[in-house]
Motif scaffolding. Structure first.
Motif, PDB file in Angstrom:
ATOM      1  N   UNK A  86       0.754  -1.189   0.096  1.00  0.00           N
ATOM      2  CA  UNK A  86       0.031   0.021  -0.075  1.00  0.00           C
ATOM      3  C   UNK A  86       0.859   1.067   0.121  1.00  0.00           C
ATOM      4  N   UNK A  87       2.175   1.281   0.703  1.00  0.00           N
ATOM      5  CA  UNK A  87       2.834   2.408   0.954  1.00  0.00           C
ATOM      6  C   UNK A  87       3.836   2.376  -0.482  1.00  0.00           C
ATOM      7  N   UNK A  88       4.127   1.226  -0.914  1.00  0.00           N
ATOM      8  CA  UNK A  88       5.111   1.264  -2.035  1.00  0.00           C
ATOM      9  C   UNK A  88       4.672   1.929  -3.288  1.00  0.00           C
ATOM     10  N   UNK A  89       3.360   1.744  -3.364  1.00  0.00           N
ATOM     11  CA  UNK A  89       2.565   2.267  -4.492  1.00  0.00           C
ATOM     12  C   UNK A  89       1.492   1.325  -5.336  1.00  0.00           C
ATOM     13  N   UNK A  90       0.919   2.031  -6.091  1.00  0.00           N
ATOM     14  CA  UNK A  90      -0.268   1.421  -6.796  1.00  0.00           C
ATOM     15  C   UNK A  90       0.033   0.119  -7.624  1.00  0.00           C
ATOM     16  N   UNK A  91       1.403   0.288  -8.271  1.00  0.00           N
ATOM     17  CA  UNK A  91       1.342  -1.009  -8.945  1.00  0.00           C
ATOM     18  C   UNK A  91       1.622  -2.306  -8.118  1.00  0.00           C
ATOM     19  N   UNK A  92       1.899  -2.230  -6.741  1.00  0.00           N
ATOM     20  CA  UNK A  92       2.081  -3.283  -5.986  1.00  0.00           C
ATOM     21  C   UNK A  92       0.763  -3.919  -5.534  1.00  0.00           C
ATOM     22  N   UNK A  93       0.097  -2.905  -5.664  1.00  0.00           N
ATOM     23  CA  UNK A  93      -1.468  -3.346  -5.057  1.00  0.00           C
ATOM     24  C   UNK A  93      -1.996  -3.940  -6.193  1.00  0.00           C
ATOM     25  N   UNK A  94      -1.710  -3.618  -7.398  1.00  0.00           N
ATOM     26  CA  UNK A  94      -2.346  -4.181  -8.562  1.00  0.00           C
ATOM     27  C   UNK A  94      -1.950  -5.559  -8.676  1.00  0.00           C
ATOM     28  N   UNK A  95      -0.707  -5.749  -8.512  1.00  0.00           N
ATOM     29  CA  UNK A  95      -0.186  -7.022  -8.488  1.00  0.00           C
ATOM     30  C   UNK A  95      -0.359  -7.963  -7.454  1.00  0.00           C
ATOM     31  N   UNK A  96      -0.797  -7.539  -6.151  1.00  0.00           N
ATOM     32  CA  UNK A  96      -1.259  -8.396  -5.127  1.00  0.00           C
ATOM     33  C   UNK A  96      -2.876  -8.783  -5.665  1.00  0.00           C
ATOM     34  N   UNK A  97      -3.498  -7.850  -6.225  1.00  0.00           N
ATOM     35  CA  UNK A  97      -5.027  -8.171  -6.686  1.00  0.00           C
ATOM     36  C   UNK A  97      -4.890  -9.233  -7.772  1.00  0.00           C
ATOM     37  N   UNK A  98      -4.034  -9.122  -8.532  1.00  0.00           N
ATOM     38  CA  UNK A  98      -3.950  -9.959  -9.627  1.00  0.00           C
ATOM     39  C   UNK A  98      -3.652 -11.558  -9.141  1.00  0.00           C
ATOM     40  N   UNK A  99      -2.775 -11.328  -8.274  1.00  0.00           N
ATOM     41  CA  UNK A  99      -2.454 -12.670  -7.719  1.00  0.00           C
ATOM     42  C   UNK A  99      -3.469 -13.406  -6.874  1.00  0.00           C
ATOM     43  N   UNK A 100      -4.208 -12.618  -6.230  1.00  0.00           N
ATOM     44  CA  UNK A 100      -5.456 -13.012  -5.453  1.00  0.00           C
ATOM     45  C   UNK A 100      -6.539 -13.560  -6.399  1.00  0.00           C
ATOM     46  N   UNK A 101      -6.675 -12.836  -7.446  1.00  0.00           N
ATOM     47  CA  UNK A 101      -7.617 -13.391  -8.510  1.00  0.00           C
ATOM     48  C   UNK A 101      -7.326 -14.805  -9.138  1.00  0.00           C
ATOM     49  N   UNK A 102      -6.092 -14.835  -9.361  1.00  0.00           N
ATOM     50  CA  UNK A 102      -5.682 -15.973 -10.147  1.00  0.00           C
ATOM     51  C   UNK A 102      -5.803 -17.100  -9.291  1.00  0.00           C
ATOM     52  N   UNK A 103      -5.132 -17.039  -7.862  1.00  0.00           N
ATOM     53  CA  UNK A 103      -5.436 -18.121  -6.817  1.00  0.00           C
ATOM     54  C   UNK A 103      -6.918 -18.497  -6.646  1.00  0.00           C
ATOM     55  N   UNK A 104      -7.650 -17.518  -6.510  1.00  0.00           N
ATOM     56  CA  UNK A 104      -9.085 -17.673  -6.243  1.00  0.00           C
ATOM     57  C   UNK A 104      -9.662 -18.531  -7.543  1.00  0.00           C
ATOM     58  N   UNK A 105      -9.532 -18.176  -8.555  1.00  0.00           N
ATOM     59  CA  UNK A 105     -10.057 -18.753 -10.035  1.00  0.00           C
ATOM     60  C   UNK A 105      -9.512 -20.281  -9.843  1.00  0.00           C
ATOM     61  N   UNK A 106      -8.204 -20.331  -9.530  1.00  0.00           N
ATOM     62  CA  UNK A 106      -7.672 -21.985  -9.432  1.00  0.00           C
ATOM     63  C   UNK A 106      -8.475 -22.607  -8.185  1.00  0.00           C
ATOM     64  N   UNK A 129      -7.546 -21.920 -18.351  1.00  0.00           N
ATOM     65  CA  UNK A 129      -6.455 -21.067 -18.101  1.00  0.00           C
ATOM     66  C   UNK A 129      -6.532 -19.915 -19.298  1.00  0.00           C
ATOM     67  N   UNK A 130      -6.746 -20.461 -20.519  1.00  0.00           N
ATOM     68  CA  UNK A 130      -6.704 -19.780 -21.603  1.00  0.00           C
ATOM     69  C   UNK A 130      -8.022 -18.535 -21.435  1.00  0.00           C
ATOM     70  N   UNK A 131      -9.002 -18.932 -21.038  1.00  0.00           N
ATOM     71  CA  UNK A 131     -10.215 -18.014 -21.042  1.00  0.00           C
ATOM     72  C   UNK A 131      -9.852 -16.854 -19.678  1.00  0.00           C
TER      73      UNK A 131
END
Length: 454
Positions: A86-106, A129-131
């Motif tokens: 959160x303090x390091x910047x927006x791009x790191x938050x986006x990376x976390x959100x991406x990881x969360x949605x990939x793991x949740x989808x799996x 995974x393609x979709x």
């Protein structure tokens, strides 16, 4: 009962006198069983399970203690990682959100797969995974094009991707659709179509809603952090109020939920929302929309604050004159909006958890996975967050966002709607205006006039 030794199977006789086949022999029952005189896995000669001391079983107290320690350690790890990002910047938050949605989808996809069929149909997992990749390309592209079109549309390489993004995304999806139809195999139609429908449901409920959470980040970190913290606060106080005052069951699908916990959590969630919003609204790093993905809490952001963050005077009606109670207060309008968001977090977001509970009961599973030690799966922790992020985005878009013309919007209209000659004419007119304000050199206007005469 017939006696047996050295791996000979026990036999039990039923009431009809027939020998029943046992479920397991001694040699099958123990991994350490061996022929007499031969070394076992633990190195002892001729030693069987009967002679090997069994490991002491954990008591219920020890199990709960170990579970508590594991949950606490991983909770601190997750909190530390979250606030660091959160303090390091927006791009790191986006990376976390991406990881969360990939793991949740799996995790969600995994509970519907029948292993034997998934193995025999080799393209099933690949298509899932393609979709996922196609949907993420479309949704992430939509956000990037919308918020950073002033960068994309002036870059020769990226302009075609930005202007034709939706068509490219749709064609990628069509390729997967055609491949799915071509991969249908006789005898597996039901399973394959179930997987196709299940995948799209997961994409809608997880990836689609995560897209709105990312948009909240782009609109300002306060619209990302406050909804998340409201859900966490509501969850904590629903538990505390439930175990303290809970008596009346709330909903059958989640029997531990009570009305007392439900309403008590609503009260404390509002208190938290008002307090945390008052603090965060003082910092432009949290309230400014993203215009620099490299920004962090130390560099900060600059913008004209949204009017909801500007204190205004409000008069409370129906207070009789003469009473020692002031009827005029200076309040930031965002505080009224956070009351609505806290209400959503308390009354609507929990139904995301109820939905997940019903899904787990359908498949007779306790957790969606074990991605987070001591906490179960990622989906178990994020079931309410996805729906809350979506609610926050649509509420912000409807009642808070200021719909002014942006530089990106003007550039998009000019590039996609005007010919090169018309674009040059627009630049010349703008330059003439800037020269009149003495903001640029007159030589620039002379150069543009020369280009127009060619």
């Amino acid at each position: 009962m017939a006696k047996s030794r050295n791996g000979v199977k026990f036999q039990h006789r039923g009431s009809n006198g027939r020998a029943r086949r046992p479920s397991m022999s001694i040699s099958e029952y123990s991994e350490n069983a061996s022929e007499p005189g031969s070394p076992t896995r633990n190195g002892a000669l001729g030693k069987t399970d009967a002679e090997t001391p069994a490991a002491p079983l954990q008591t219920e107290y020890e199990k709960k203690k170990q579970s508590f320690i594991t949950r606490t350690v991983w909770t601190l790890i997750m909190l530390g990682g979250f606030f660091s990002a959160l303090f390091a910047g927006h791009i790191y938050i986006i990376i976390i959100i991406t990881a969360v949605q990939i793991i949740s989808f799996k995790e969600v996809i995994a509970i519907s797969q029948i292993p034997s069929k998934a193995r025999s149909l080799r393209f099933t997992k690949s298509l899932n995974w393609y979709f996922l990749g196609t949907t993420m390309y479309f949704l992430y592209g939509e956000s990037v094009v919308y918020y950073f079109k002033h960068v994309l549309l002036v870059t020769r390489l990226l302009t075609p991707l930005a202007t034709h993004h939706r068509f490219l995304s749709f064609m990628l999806y069509i390729i997967g659709f055609v491949f799915f139809v071509a991969s249908l195999q006789k005898g597996h139609y039901r399973f394959q179509f179930n997987q196709f429908a299940w995948t799209h449901m997961a994409l809608f409920l997880i990836v689609g809603q995560a897209h709105f959470v990312i948009n909240n980040v782009f609109e300002g970190l306060i619209w990302f952090f406050v909804p998340i913290s409201l859900v966490v606060t509501n969850d904590i106080f629903a538990y505390l109020c439930g175990i303290t005052f809970g008596r009346t069951p709330l909903i059958k699908i989640s029997p531990k939920k009570t009305w007392e916990g439900f309403l008590g959590a609503w009260f404390f969630t509002i208190i938290w929302g008002v307090g945390v919003t008052q603090i965060l609204s003082q910092y432009k790093y949290f309230i400014c929309p993203v215009n620099d993905l490299g920004a962090n809490v130390w560099t900060g952001l600059e913008c004209t604050p949204n009017p909801v963050f500007v204190p205004q005077k409000f008069t409370v009606p129906f207070i009789p004159p003469g009473l020692p109670i002031p009827n005029t207060y200076t309040i930031k309008p965002v505080q009224f909006h956070v009351l609505a968001l806290a209400t959503f977090a308390s009354l609507i977001a929990p139904f995301g958890g109820f939905f997940a509970s019903g899904l787990k009961r359908t498949f007779k599973i306790k957790d969606f996975g074990d991605s987070i030690p001591g906490h179960g799966g990622m989906t178990d922790r994020m079931d309410c967050q996805f729906i809350m992020g979506t609610i926050a985005f649509f509420y912000y878009s409807s009642f808070i966002a200021t719909h002014n013309t942006t530089v990106g919007g003007v550039i998009e209209l000019a590039i996609t709607g005007l010919t090169p000659e018309e674009q040059l004419d627009v630049v010349r007119i703008l330059s003439k205006n800037l020269v009149a304000q003495e903001l640029i050199s007159p030589k620039i206007l002379e150069y543009l006039n020369m280009q127009m005469k060619r």
